[in-house]
Structures are given as structure tokens and as C-alpha cells.
Design an enzyme around this catalytic site. Structure first.
Site, PDB file in Angstrom:
ATOM      1  N   ILE A 142      30.316  60.035  43.718  1.00  0.00           N
ATOM      2  CA  ILE A 142      31.308  60.107  42.640  1.00  0.00           C
ATOM      3  C   ILE A 142      30.766  60.966  41.502  1.00  0.00           C
ATOM      4  CG2 ILE A 142      32.057  57.769  43.243  1.00  0.00           C
ATOM      5  CD1 ILE A 142      31.169  56.834  40.462  1.00  0.00           C
ATOM      6  N   ASN A 143      31.702  61.603  40.783  1.00  0.00           N
ATOM      7  CA  ASN A 143      31.319  62.215  39.508  1.00  0.00           C
ATOM      8  C   ASN A 143      32.363  61.929  38.436  1.00  0.00           C
ATOM      9  OD1 ASN A 143      32.175  64.502  41.423  1.00  0.00           O
ATOM     10  ND2 ASN A 143      32.174  65.694  39.557  1.00  0.00           N
ATOM     11  N   ASP A 144      32.808  62.908  37.692  1.00  0.00           N
ATOM     12  CA  ASP A 144      33.539  62.698  36.438  1.00  0.00           C
ATOM     13  C   ASP A 144      34.623  61.616  36.466  1.00  0.00           C
ATOM     14  OD1 ASP A 144      32.316  65.174  36.662  1.00  0.00           O
ATOM     15  OD2 ASP A 144      34.051  66.323  36.053  1.00  0.00           O
TER      16      ASP A 144
ATOM     17  N   GLN B 261      36.256  61.724  40.231  1.00  0.00           N
ATOM     18  CA  GLN B 261      35.940  62.726  41.240  1.00  0.00           C
ATOM     19  C   GLN B 261      35.165  62.039  42.364  1.00  0.00           C
ATOM     20  OE1 GLN B 261      36.284  66.738  40.482  1.00  0.00           O
ATOM     21  NE2 GLN B 261      38.027  65.411  40.053  1.00  0.00           N
TER      22      GLN B 261
ATOM     23  N   SER C  51      38.689  67.932  37.797  1.00  0.00           N
ATOM     24  CA  SER C  51      38.917  66.993  36.695  1.00  0.00           C
ATOM     25  C   SER C  51      40.157  67.274  35.862  1.00  0.00           C
ATOM     26  CB  SER C  51      37.679  66.954  35.808  1.00  0.00           C
ATOM     27  OG  SER C  51      36.678  66.262  36.509  1.00  0.00           O
TER      28      SER C  51
ATOM     29  N   ASP D 214      27.578  73.032  31.113  1.00  0.00           N
ATOM     30  CA  ASP D 214      27.089  72.997  32.495  1.00  0.00           C
ATOM     31  C   ASP D 214      25.675  73.559  32.627  1.00  0.00           C
ATOM     32  OD1 ASP D 214      27.734  75.708  32.301  1.00  0.00           O
ATOM     33  OD2 ASP D 214      28.590  75.800  34.306  1.00  0.00           O
TER      34      ASP D 214
HETATM   35  N1  DQQ Z   1      33.131  68.423  37.689  1.00  0.00           N
HETATM   36  C1  DQQ Z   1      34.435  68.788  38.190  1.00  0.00           C
HETATM   37  C2  DQQ Z   1      34.870  69.937  37.336  1.00  0.00           C
HETATM   38  C3  DQQ Z   1      34.095  69.732  36.084  1.00  0.00           C
HETATM   39  C4  DQQ Z   1      32.775  69.265  36.584  1.00  0.00           C
HETATM   40  C5  DQQ Z   1      34.334  69.115  39.641  1.00  0.00           C
HETATM   41  C6  DQQ Z   1      31.963  68.545  35.545  1.00  0.00           C
HETATM   42  O1  DQQ Z   1      36.275  69.924  37.127  1.00  0.00           O
HETATM   43  O2  DQQ Z   1      34.028  70.900  35.306  1.00  0.00           O
HETATM   44  O3  DQQ Z   1      33.969  67.986  40.395  1.00  0.00           O
HETATM   45  O4  DQQ Z   1      31.070  67.634  36.099  1.00  0.00           O
END
Ligand code: DQQ
Length: 547
Positions: A20-22, A38, A82, A232
Site C-alpha cells: 500500500i501507499n498514499d 494506493q 492518487s 519526491d
Molecule cells: N504515489 C502515487 C502518485 C503520487 C505518489 C502513485 C506519491 O499519484 O504522486 O502511486 O507517493
């Protein structure tokens, strides 16, 4: 592959497995909190990205639902990245997210609930007129993403911000719309900075009152607007706040605040791609952020999972108007069980003691108040550190480097004989601006694990308190959750989340200590350490309709 349970979290949000992410589209709608995020439905590394979905009535226990948004159309065939949710005045929620289209361009799409009578809003419909925002000529089509929640100006138009870059310049570009369907770019960006790509921007009003009005917009009466961006290049987030003029869509950060790498951070540890929402049920603004792993991708694949969400935090402007303050939502206190208490206990310089009486300190909520007994013992702040960030200072003076005042604080997730331990501590120097003391808060995981192949940097932030004025007192709250150490210094002024992977301080083997490696004695005026029950994570019983 077996999922490694020993280091999985008990009350920090995690799905049963995979990457998982955002946090995405966080919102409160008709009695239900929605968390989208995500997610890779196929494995423990980033890829195949969809919006997974979970709902809760209390931000503690979660019901896992099938993914809400996943590639189905030319405008998102290569991924659903995201975005945010906006609840329209008629009560309809709308999601706007970044789709990766067939040409790998980043475009913005909307989605609406299929059935508003479904309390969980399981299914989302993407109109055929998507994308609603595509990168214009001359724009960077592979760096144009993460739309914010929209807000309505006095002219009735909706506005939102999208993150992008122009060479090395990060930008928060503004778009306007009357109907959420046709969007026009504003001539000027809302803000920009010389920092590289701005991911996951967030823009919202705050006041010095933790309770916010239900309108969510507004200006005047001490309202400031916050602009947060995720960089980033460093994987850190920074924010400014200042005046936002609705009529001209101009945002001017307060003069005392720096942009970019020299600026303020929500969290000085592992915390990224965060997003807030207005919680109209409790009249507060709530912040969600993602904490990734600090081990290797190989380890994540072996574990079968990667990534957690930080505990949702209430967020507001400090009473002196100089920074934001965060505090875990009160609901998590419902998980508190048995507790150990320490009162008025002196910790002599160079000593430590164990906080006993907990069945396990692997899943705990610790609230501590310390008092430095002799501030005169503070070492001078090395002039060579002027202008340096806190992390540099803390790297030079880790938890095991003796000091004058501090390091003092907690050893969390400590093993027997504390061969493994994650130190969360304060260190005080004299000779700061205006003769004030400099207070540093650090998280030092260098002793956190016997395992190799871990990323173990110290994390640190300065704490804006006048410790002489408080009589040497400073508070620390630390949420411990197997592989998470999430700390709030000085009642939420400085926050640090860290991921650690003990090999011995696991489950009921994990212990908690108070330590003082400074010359000055420190008193624990009070400390309460609560065992935390696990949050209930259940999966949705209703079979999703075939899609
Ligand atoms: N993660 C998403 C993007 C975002 C990035 C892609 C930030 O939309 O910019 O998984 O962690």
C-alpha cells in the site's frame, strides 16, 4: 508466501497483505469514514495500482471493501493514482484521481458513487467524458497528478490544485470549474518552489482552534491557509501557511516561513503523501499519511506486505500561530487496556529503568512528562550547526552520545538487556536564538534490530518550546505498534514516525524503558503506558456485484 505476523501492526491501518501507499479520497460521508489508498492487488511491491477501499464509523475498526477504482478505460488503463474526494453541496461525493492513460500521460478523471443509498459507497462510476483535465501544451505530462479536494469560491466556481513540475520547479497549478466537468487552468499557479516535483499537494484552512466550522472554506478571523507538498526527491513533506485571497486566488505564505527543504514538516520521520479531510461529525480536520517500510524489497516480498497508514491525526494551528500541531484522534484511546504508571521518579544522569507491569510493550500508547532538573548543564549549541537541519545534529549526537541535558526519553521495542531498542528522546542545548535553549527531538533506530539490510537513519526535528519557561518540563507521547514507533513531542509540536524491525523485541518479549544519558538528572513527573488492543479489521460480507 507466509505473511510475517510478528511485525504486523495491531492498530495502525494495514490490509491483510500486499503493497500500500498514499491515502486517497479520505472523507466523512453520512456517518461513515472512507479511506481509499494506493494498492497493488498482486504483490508486496509498488505496481498495478488501484484504489483499495475501507470504511469505518470510528477511525479505529475497519471494514475492508473491494477496490473502488481500478483501470477500466483508456483514460486510466495504466493505473489509478492518487486523488481526493469532495462532497458537493447537494451531498454527492465526487472523487477526482489521476489516471495513467494509454500513452502514459497523467490525466485527471472524476468518479461518482453508483448507488448513493449504499452506505459504504462500494461502487464508483467513471463518466465517459473523462478525462476532465489533461496536461496542456508545454506541460509535463508525466508529472501532472494528485488533485486536491476542491473548494468553492465566492463566485461559485470550484477550484482545485494539481501537483506538477517545470524542469526543477515544483508547482501547485490551479484549475476552476462551474460544474466539476469542464475545468480551466488559472493563468498563475497557486504557488511554486525550486524543489523538484510537487506530489500530493493539499490546501485547506486552519485556525488556532482545533474545532473547525463545518464550512471548511472561509478566510478572515485568524484563518490561515495551509499548502502542503510532498517532495519526491527527498520523500519528505513540507508546508507553509499564510493568506489566501479568494477573489484573486493568490496565496502568500507568512513571511517567517520558508518554502521547501528549509520549511516546516508535519512529521520528521517516515510519513509521506499525506492528505487531510474535514470531519464534519467532530468539527475537526484530520490528517492521514503513509509510512513505507525501511527494509528491503526482498524482505517485503518475504513478509508479503508493505506499507501502513499512520494513526489519523487531528491538525490545527498552534496558539502562537507559528506552526501546525497534530494529535492522534481521541478514538484510538478506546483501544487502551491495562496500564503501568510512574510518578515523580528521578532518573539520574547515565541511568535507565524499565517500565514494568505490561504483558507486552509491543503494542502500547505511552504518555510521559519529563522535567529537566538542571538546565544549566545544557551544552552550548555548536555554531557549526547553525542553519543545519535537526537530522544532521541528531546524527552527530545520537542516543548513546552522552550530553549535558539529555539525551533522555524512551527506549521502545527493547529486548531483554535492551540489546535491541529504538530511542525516542530530547536533547537540550543552550545558545539558541534570543538566548533561548534549543530543544531537539530525535528517533534513533541504530540499535533497533539485529537484522541487516535495514535503512536506519536517525530522524529529528527541533521543538519550538521555551523550556526554561516551562520549568524544564516537556511531554512525549509515543504510539508503539510492533514495527511502528510514532511520537508526538511537546503536545504535538514535533512528530516523528519511524519503522523498525526488531528480531528479539517482538510480541510479549518487547519491553519499555526510560533512559537518561545526560549529566542533568531528569524527573519523570508522570508516565502512563497503556497496552493497546488490536483494531478490528474485517472484510465485507456482501459479495460485490460482478464487474
Ligand atoms: N504515489 C502515487 C502518485 C503520487 C505518489 C502513485 C506519491 O499519484 O504522486 O502511486 O507517493
Amino acid at each position: 508466501l507466509a505473511v510475517d505476523d510478528g511485525l504486523r501492526t495491531g492498530y495502525h491501518f494495514q490490509p491483510p497483505k500486499h503493497w500500500i501507499n498514499d491515502p486517497n479520497g479520505v472523507m466523512y460521508y453520512k456517518g461513515v469514514y472512507h479511506l481509499f489508498y494506493q494498492y497493488n492487488p498482486k504483490g508486496a511491491v509498488w505496481g498495478n495500482i488501484v484504489w483499495a477501499h475501507a470504511v469505518s464509523t470510528d477511525l479505529v475498526d475497519w471494514i475492508m471493501l473491494p477496490p473502488a477504482i481500478y483501470p477500466t478505460a483508456p483514460f486510466d488503463v495504466n493505473g489509478c493514482w492518487s486523488g481526493s474526494a469532495t462532497v458537493l453541496p447537494d451531498g454527492t461525493p465526487v472523487i477526482m484521481y489521476t489516471g495513467i492513460d494509454g500513452e502514459n500521460r497523467q490525466v485527471q478523471n472524476v468518479a461518482y458513487p453508483k448507488d448513493l443509498s449504499d452506505p459504504y459507497l462500494r461502487e464508483w462510476v467513471k463518466p465517459d467524458y473523462n478525462p476532465v483535465i489533461a496536461p496542456g501544451p508545454g506541460m509535463n505530462a508525466t508529472a501532472f497528478r494528485d488533485p486536491t479536494t476542491a473548494w468553492q469560491g465566492p463566485d461559485g466556481l470550484w477550484r482545485l490544485v494539481i501537483g506538477t513540475k517545470d524542469n526543477h520547479r515544483g508547482l501547485a497549478v490551479l484549475y476552476r470549474s462551474r460544474d466539476f466537468k469542464r475545468w480551466a487552468p488559472a493563468k498563475r499557479a497557486l504557488h511554486s518552489g525550486d524543489t523538484g516535483m510537487w506530489e500530493c499537494p493539499d490546501f485547506y484552512p486552519v485556525t488556532t482552534s482545533p474545532a473547525v466550522g463545518s464550512g471548511g472554506g472561509g478566510s478572515g478571523n485568524g484563518t490561515k491557509h495551509v499548502l502542503k507538498v510532498s517532495l519526491d526527491l527527498t520523500r519528505f513533506e513540507y508546508y507553509t501557511f499564510g493568506e489566501y485571497d479568494h477573489a484573486t486566488d493568490t496565496y502568500v505564505p507568512d513571511a517567517a516561513l520558508a518554502d521547501g527543504n528549509d520549511g516546516l514538516r508535519y512529521d520528521y520521520g517516515n510519513f509521506y503523501a499525506s492528505k487531510t479531510f474535514l470531519d464534519t461529525a467532530k468539527q475537526r480536520r484530520v490528517l492521514w499519511g503513509w509510512a513505507n517500510e525501511s527494509d528491503s524489497a526482498t524482505a517485503d516480498i518475504r513478509k508479503g506486505w508493505a506499507g501502513v497508514q499512520a494513526i489519523p491525526r487531528k491538525i490545527w494551528l498552534s496558539s502562537d500561530g507559528k506552526q501546525l500541531v497534530q494529535w492522534p484522534v481521541a478514538e484510538i484511546e478506546s483501544l487502551r487496556g491495562a496500564h503501568a504508571n510512574v510518578t515523580d521518579t528521578l532518573v539520574a544522569g547515565g541511568s535507565h529503568f524499565e517500565v514494568t507491569g505490561l504483558a507486552s510493550a509491543a503494542q502500547a500508547d505511552v504518555e510521559a512528562s519529563f522535567q529537566v532538573m538542571d538546565l544549566d548543564k545544557a551544552e552550548p549549541f555548536d555554531p557549526a550547526w547553525r542553519g543545519a537541519d535537526a537530522q544532521t545534529v541528531c546524527a552527530a549526537r545520537g542516543a548513546d552520545a552522552r550530553g549535558g541535558v539529555g539525551p533522555f526519553g524512551l527506549w521502545a521495542l527493547a529486548s531483554d538487556e535492551h540489546g535491541e531498542r529504538t530511542a525516542v528522546f530530547f536533547r537540550v542545548f543552550k545558545g539558541g536564538d534570543g538566548g533561548k535553549h534549543v530543544v531537539l527531538m530525535c528517533n534513533d533506530p541504530s540499535m533497533s534490530s539485529h537484522a541487516d539490510d535495514l535503512y536506519k537513519p536517525t530522524f529529528a526535528g527541533f521543538v519550538d518550546v521555551d523550556i526554561a519557561q516551562t520549568g524544564g518540563k516537556i511531554a512525549l507521547r509515543t504510539l508503539i505498534d510492533h514495527s511502528v514507533v510514532e511520537s508526538f513531542g511537546a503536545h504535538g509540536k514535533t512528530c516523528i514516525l519511524s519503522r523498525v524491525y526488531p528480531t528479539k523485541a517482538v510480541g510479549d518479549k518487547a519491553r519499555l524503558y526510560v533512559f537518561n544519558n545526560g549529566e542533568s538528572d531528569v524527573k519523570v513527573t508522570h508516565l502512563n503506558a497503556y497496552e493497546m488492543r488490536s483494531a478490528k479489521i474485517t472484510s465485507d460480507a456482501v459479495e460485490p456485484t460482478k464487474r
